[in-house]
Design a protein around this motif. Structure first.
Motif, PDB file in Angstrom:
ATOM      1  N   LEU A  40      -5.417   6.300   0.970  1.00 50.57           N
ATOM      2  CA  LEU A  40      -5.451   5.415   2.133  1.00 50.57           C
ATOM      3  C   LEU A  40      -6.614   5.760   3.050  1.00 50.57           C
ATOM      4  N   PHE A  76      -5.416  -0.629   5.836  1.00 46.85           N
ATOM      5  CA  PHE A  76      -5.301   0.779   5.446  1.00 46.85           C
ATOM      6  C   PHE A  76      -4.935   1.656   6.648  1.00 46.85           C
ATOM      7  N   HIS A  89       0.260   4.340  -2.364  1.00 45.14           N
ATOM      8  CA  HIS A  89      -0.977   5.125  -2.310  1.00 45.14           C
ATOM      9  C   HIS A  89      -0.744   6.453  -1.591  1.00 45.14           C
ATOM     10  N   ALA A 123      -1.339   0.965   7.432  1.00 44.86           N
ATOM     11  CA  ALA A 123      -0.433   1.671   6.522  1.00 44.86           C
ATOM     12  C   ALA A 123      -0.295   3.143   6.910  1.00 44.86           C
ATOM     13  N   LEU A 182       0.814  -1.223   0.000  1.00 44.08           N
ATOM     14  CA  LEU A 182       0.000   0.000   0.000  1.00 44.08           C
ATOM     15  C   LEU A 182       0.845   1.270   0.000  1.00 44.08           C
ATOM     16  N   ASP A 225      -1.959   9.697   0.822  1.00 37.53           N
ATOM     17  CA  ASP A 225      -2.669   9.777   2.103  1.00 37.53           C
ATOM     18  C   ASP A 225      -4.176   9.763   1.883  1.00 37.53           C
TER      19      ASP A 225
END
Length: 215
Positions: free
Chosen positions: A25, A38, A20, A41, A17, A22
């Motif tokens: 996410l 998520f 990606h 992460a 992840l 901010d």
């Protein structure tokens, strides 16, 4: 109070992840509440910043870790309804990044913290990193009242099955130590099954100490 190292940072589920943004996410976290990757992460991306702010605000490493976990629990709940664009408008700002929002929330948690004495804190950051801590506590809320109470007494107070049975009998609950043992086993199984599958994949390769996760 040294900066901790979080092993989940290197887990394939979390590493997948990292590309990606901010906002991506955050959106995936809000749209998929049944998944924990998520939030984990986001935690991995900003844990060191939050920890640094807290490290410089408390004297005791034990209290610092405790505040760190509680801050991330607060962040976890606030992220569910966070709209950065709306927050930007409310603050009359050109841009509010997730990082700035996290710094602001951390500052609020530091300023409002009422930390217990060091000797009464039993939380271990290594045993229950904040994402796991958040999802175990969420899983606890899904347990039926009696199994939840029994698990809490066993893990928080380290009471034996006999002592738990005696306490419940004094409260009018007709229950034997053997029945308490069965409730505990069922409670632990349900507690683990209630965790998001990706959280189990990320964290349960290690031995889970429920006492640390429930403090």
């Amino acid at each position: 109070m040294q900066a901790p190292v979080f092993s989940e940072l290197n887990h394939p589920v979390v590493k997948s992840l990292f590309h990606h943004s901010d906002q991506e996410l955050l959106t995936m976290f809000q749209n998929h509440p049944d998944q924990g990757r998520f939030f984990t992460a986001i935690f991995c991306r900003y844990a060191q910043i939050v920890h640094s702010l807290i490290r410089h605000s408390v004297r005791s490493p034990v209290q610092g870790d405790y505040l760190f976990a509680h801050t991330w629990q607060h962040i976890y709940h606030e992220l569910r309804g966070l709209d950065l664009r709306r927050e930007t408008q409310d603050l009359d700002s050109d841009n509010l990044s997730l990082q700035n929002w996290l710094i602001n929330v951390t500052a609020v948690c530091i300023n409002q913290a009422e930390l217990p004495p060091v000797e009464s804190i039993h939380y271990s950051l290594q045993s229950a990193p904040p994402p796991l801590w958040c999802y175990v506590r969420q899983s606890m809320e899904l347990l039926a009242p009696l199994p939840r109470l029994v698990v809490l007494m066993a893990q928080t107070f380290r009471w034996s099955e006999t002592r738990i049975a005696a306490y419940l009998q004094a409260e009018g609950e007709a229950i034997s130590p053997a029945q308490v043992k069965a409730l505990l086993q069922k409670g632990y199984q349900t507690l683990e099954s209630n965790l998001p599958p990706d959280i189990r994949a990320i964290y349960l390769d290690e031995n889970l100490d429920y006492q640390q996760a429930l403090v």
